[in-house]
Design an enzyme around this catalytic site. Structure first.
Site: not given
Ligand SMILES: *Cc1c(COP(=O)(O)O)cnc(C)c1O
Length: 399
Positions: A140, A225, A254
Site C-alpha cells: 500500500f 516507504d 502521516k
C-alpha cells in the site's frame, strides 16, 4: 444535529469511498476521543499512525498556534524562515542529506518514483523511458493513478486504468523473487519495511538486509516507504533499523504532520535527490510555513527518543498480552512496537463486526481485510489505558 443526522449528511453529500464505523467524533485529547453525544472512546488506531503523538499534543498545538499568528503560506515562489530549518532538522534527525517536502503520503511516493526514474536516466544510464521499479505484492503506497497501477488489491485498482507502466510486482518477503525481477533497467526497489494496510506484515528476518545487498550489487536505489511504519511507530525512528538497513530514499508522511495537517517528505542521499532542477517537480503547499513549523515540533519530540522508547516498552507489553490470546479467538498476532495485526481465528467474528463491537464497548480500532484487526494506539497512551483496550479486545474476541 445528532449522530444519525450527521452520518446521513455524510452519506448524502460525501462520496462513498470509505466505510467508516458509525461513530461521530467531535473532540480528542491524548489517546481519547469524544463523540457528539458525549461518549468517550479510547483511540486504538491513531489515524493509521498520523496521530503517533495523540490528539492535540500541547507542544504541537503550540507550534501551530504560534505559526498561525505569523505566516501560513508563501508558495515556493519566495523563501520563508521555516523551510531551511525544517529540512536541516529533518535531515539531521533521519541521518540523511536532503529533503523534498510535499503534503500527502501518496505525493511523497510519487515524488520518490519521479526522482528514482530521473536518477536512473541521468546517473545510472538507463535508456530513456525504460526505467523499471520493483515493488512488493500486497503493498500500500497511496491512491494516485500511478500508485494504484502496481497495487495487487483489485478493489483499489480495478476500473481505474489505463495503468502506468514500468513496475514489476514480486512477492513481499521473497528476496529471490526480487533478485529475479532486477534487470539493468531497474531504477529502484520500493518497499514497506512493515506492510501496514496488508495487516501489519513483518517480513522474514534478513529480508530487508538481503534487499539492501541486492540493491548495492545491482546499482539500484532502495526506497523505504516509512509513511506508516516510521517516526517511532515500531520502537525505532525507522522500521528498517530493526535490520540495521539504511535506504537511499525514505518516504515520510502521516505522523510528520503531528495529526494537525498533512506534511510529507522524501528524505535521502544528495546524489539522488540532487537530480531535481527548477520546474521539474513541486507543490503549492509543499513545505509551507505552517507545515514546516509543525514538522519542526514533531522533529523535536522525536529527537528526545521518548516516543521510540514508549513504543518499545509498551509494545513489548502489548505483544506479550496479545500473544496470550492466541488460541482464545485469536489465530496469530504480528507486528513490532506499539503496532499489531490481530488475526481473528476462523469461525470467530468478522473483523468488521469485531470493530463495531469494540466501538460499542468504547474502543476504536479498524479492521483491515476480513479477518484482521489493526491495533495502533497513540504512543502517548498510558499503560493503564493500553491494558483497558487489550482487556476489551480479549473479551470481544474470546471464544
Ligand atoms: C498511508 C500510507 C500512504 C499514503 O499516504 P496518504 O497521506 O494517505 O496519501 C503511503 N504509504 C504507506 C505505507 C501508507 O501507510
Amino acid at each position: 444535529m445528532n449522530a444519525a443526522d450527521l452520518v446521513a449528511l455524510d452519506d448524502e453529500w460525501s462520496t462513498h469511498n470509505y466505510h467508516p464505523l458509525p461513530v461521530v467524533l467531535s473532540e480528542g485529547e491524548g489517546a481519547w476521543v469524544t463523540d457528539v453525544e458525549g461518549r468517550r472512546y479510547l483511540d486504538f488506531l491513531a489515524g493509521y499512525s498520523a496521530l503517533n503523538f495523540g490528539h492535540r499534543h500541547p507542544a504541537l498545538v503550540a507550534a501551530a498556534t504560534e505559526q498561525l499568528g505569523r505566516l501560513t503560506l508563501t508558495s515556493r515562489a519566495f523563501h520563508h524562515d521555516q523551510l531551511g530549518l525544517f529540512c536541516r532538522e529533518l535531515a539531521e534527525l533521519t541521518g540523511t542529506e536532503m529533503v523534498l517536502p510535499m503534503n500527502s503520503g501518496a505525493e511523497a511516493v510519487e515524488s520518490a518514483i519521479k526522482v528514482a526514474r530521473k536518477w536512473a536516466y541521468r546517473v545510472k544510464g538507463v535508456p530513456d523511458g525504460k526505467a523499471e521499479i520493483v515493488v512488493a505484492g500486497s503493498n500500500f503506497h497511496g491512491r494516485t493513478t500511478t500508485i494504484i497501477s502496481f497495487s495487487t488489491d483489485e478493489t483499489a485498482r480495478a476500473d481505474f486504468g489505463p495503468y502506468t507502466p514500468g513496475f514489476q510486482v514480486v512477492k513481499y518477503g521473497d528476496a529471490q523473487a526480487l533478485e529475479a525481477a532486477i534487470s539493468p533497467r531497474t531504477a529502484a526497489v520500493l518497499v514497506e519495511p512493515v506492510q501496514g494496510e496488508a495487516g501489519v506484515l513483518v517480513p522474514p528476518p534478513g529480508y530487508l538486509r538481503e534487499v539492501r545487498r541486492l540493491c548495492d550489487e545491482h546499482d539500484v536505489l532502495l526506497i523505504a516507504d516509512e509513511i506508516q511504519s516510521g517516526l517511532a511507530r515500531t520502537g525505532t525512528l525507522f522500521a528498517a533499523e530493526h535490520e540495521g538497513v539504511r535506504a537511499d530514499l525514505y518516504t515520510l508522511g502521516k505522523a510528520l504532520g503531528g495529526g494537525i495537517l498533512p506534511v510529507s517528505a522524501v528524505v535521502g542521499r544528495r546524489a539522488v535527490l540532487g537530480v531535481l532542477r527548477p520546474g521539474e517537480h513541486g507543490s503549492t503547499f509543499g513545505g509551507n510555513p505552517l507545515a514546516c513549523a509543525v514538522g519542526r515540533a514533531v522533529i523535536r519530540l522525536l529527537a528526545t527518543g521518548e516516543f521510540q522508547e514508549r513504543s518499545r516498552t509498551l509494545g513489548a507489553h502489548l505483544h506479550a498480552r496479545l500473544s496470550e490470546l492466541v488460541g482464545s479467538g485469536v489465530a496469530e498476532v504480528r507486528g513490532r512496537g506499539l503496532w499489531a495485526g490481530v488475526e481473528i481465528a476462523p469461525g470467530g467474528l468478522a473483523a468488521r463486526q469485531a470493530s463495531e463491537t469494540l466501538m460499542a464497548r468504547g474502543v476504536l480500532c479498524k479492521e483491515t481485510h476480513d479477518t484482521t484487526l489493526r491495533v495502533a494506539p497513540p504512543l502517548v497512551i498510558s499503560q493503564e489505558d493500553l491494558d483497558h483496550g487489550i482487556d476489551t479486545i480479549a473479551d470481544v474476541l474470546a471464544r
